[in-house]
Design a protein around this motif. Structure first.
Motif, PDB file in Angstrom:
ATOM      1  N   PHE A   1      -8.667   4.365   0.390  1.00  0.00           N
ATOM      2  CA  PHE A   1      -7.369   4.119   0.897  1.00  0.00           C
ATOM      3  C   PHE A   1      -6.863   5.481   1.238  1.00  0.00           C
ATOM      4  O   PHE A   1      -6.242   5.680   2.155  1.00  0.00           O
ATOM      5  CB  PHE A   1      -6.454   3.726  -0.400  1.00  0.00           C
TER       6      PHE A   1
ATOM      7  N   TRP B   1      -0.738  -0.431   1.312  1.00  0.00           N
ATOM      8  CA  TRP B   1      -1.359   0.514   0.334  1.00  0.00           C
ATOM      9  C   TRP B   1       0.060   1.527   0.276  1.00  0.00           C
ATOM     10  O   TRP B   1       0.183   2.415   1.322  1.00  0.00           O
ATOM     11  CB  TRP B   1      -2.535   1.062   0.677  1.00  0.00           C
TER      12      TRP B   1
ATOM     13  N   LEU C   1     -10.790  -4.608  -0.450  1.00  0.00           N
ATOM     14  CA  LEU C   1      -9.476  -3.711   0.072  1.00  0.00           C
ATOM     15  C   LEU C   1      -8.264  -4.848  -0.258  1.00  0.00           C
ATOM     16  O   LEU C   1      -7.335  -4.156  -0.750  1.00  0.00           O
ATOM     17  CB  LEU C   1      -9.559  -3.109   1.201  1.00  0.00           C
TER      18      LEU C   1
ATOM     19  N   MET D   1     -11.225   1.523  -5.160  1.00  0.00           N
ATOM     20  CA  MET D   1     -11.171   1.900  -3.710  1.00  0.00           C
ATOM     21  C   MET D   1     -10.201   3.026  -3.483  1.00  0.00           C
ATOM     22  O   MET D   1     -10.055   3.158  -2.083  1.00  0.00           O
ATOM     23  CB  MET D   1     -10.939   0.651  -3.127  1.00  0.00           C
TER      24      MET D   1
END
Ligand code: GDP
Length: 312
Positions: free
Chosen positions: A189, A67, A27, A185
């Motif tokens: 998220f 993010w 991540l 990923m």
């Protein structure tokens, strides 16, 4: 990024070896680690020798991933029953949990112990079934086992309707459906941003924070770690420690740390909803409240770990 709306605080729950470290690393790789408001990098939590020796996670640590204009603070949870009170403090600091389960082994003792506390605290899980790349994995069976565990632990209907993702931390992907194309990923998220609420803060109130953990830094001494519940805080501010014995002690903050990636950095300001570390105290303990207003109301005391209750 200067609003609680852009913060997500989650606890990560996983049995040992199910892939927590690998997932967090991935991540960090795929998300960003840069925060506005950040000064010189400074490691403060390097003294985890005891943990390494014992091979168990002995205290909660935080990692922060950026993010799409959001800060996701990921708080580790100790899986061992000896740290029950600590798990409870972590659960009070976060607004959701990421339940990580091995697609071959399914939920195990530590998963169960920590999940039980998370559900009891009213938190909603996001489930990540990891290691689907393993040839002998059975993600569908593990999906069903996780649902059985939810039922057994008396999850509410909303908790039971948790989103499931499948993937491989090692290969860097998460998918919503097993037949989806494995890319990255991003689905994980997105699911965290959609399903984990932003921290609830008290608008228009002075600074208030419950000390959820204490770290130690060789230069600044005790560092009080917790989530800011209201107001803002900066180095140089005067705060009041509502001590366990009922007394109030004044302190002038010398440093403020926020999490960036796997380490922590000096910051100029901490805002409500964020998890920060504060230094400048002669003495401060877990469970005590920090107040900007000398007359402010402390939060209910959460005890330091009580005598061990047997592992389930
Ligand atoms: P932790 O104890 O939960 O932090 O687990 P680690 O992240 O250290 O992973 C334990 C082991 O599982 C390591 O050998 C990892 O390389 C491996 N692992 C982690 N994620 C995956 C995955 O998605 N697929 C496979 N095949 N192995 C994985």
């Amino acid at each position: 990024m200067s609003s609680a709306k852009n913060i997500r605080n989650i606890a990560i729950i996983a049995h040992v070896d199910h892939g927590k470290t690998t997932l967090v690393d991935e991540l960090l790789k795929q998300g960003g680690t840069f925060r506005e408001n950040q000064a010189t990098a400074d490691r403060m939590m390097d003294s985890m020798d005891l943990e390494r020796e014992k091979g168990i996670t002995i205290r909660a640590k935080s990692t922060s991933v950026v993010w799409q204009d959001h800060i996701i603070n990921i708080v580790d949870t100790p899986g061992h029953a000896d740290f029950g009170a600590e798990v409870e403090r972590v659960m009070r600091m976060v607004d959701g949990v990421l339940l990580l389960v091995d697609a071959y082994e399914g939920p195990q003792a530590q998963t169960r112990f920590v999940l039980k506390k998370a559900l009891a605290e009213g938190l909603h899980p996001v489930v990540f079934v990891n290691k689907v790349d393993r040839p002998n994995s059975d993600p569908e069976a593990v999906h069903d086992k996780v649902l059985e565990l939810f039922l057994e632990l008396e999850a509410t209907e909303d908790q039971f309707n948790a989103p499931f993702l499948y993937g491989s931390a090692k290969n860097g992907f998460a998918v919503r459906e097993l037949e989806d194309e494995a890319k990255d990923m991003i689905p994980l998220f997105e699911t965290v941003l959609e399903h984990v609420p932003a921290p609830k803060i008290e608008e228009g109130q002075p600074f208030r924070m419950l000390v959820s953990n204490i770290d130690w830094d060789d230069y600044v001494g005790r560092v009080a770690v917790g989530k800011i519940l209201s107001g803002t805080v900066s180095p140089g501010d005067t705060v009041y420690v509502a001590r366990r014995d009922g007394s109030r002690v004044r302190a002038k903050l010398t440093r403020l740390f926020t999490y960036t990636g796997l380490s922590s950095s000096d910051a100029a300001q901490g805002i409500a909803g964020d998890i920060v570390g504060l230094a400048g105290f002669e003495d401060v303990d877990i469970g005590e409240t920090l107040l900007g207003d000398p007359e402010g109301e402390p939060l209910p005391f959460v005890d330091i770990d009580p005598p061990t209750i047997s592992m389930e």
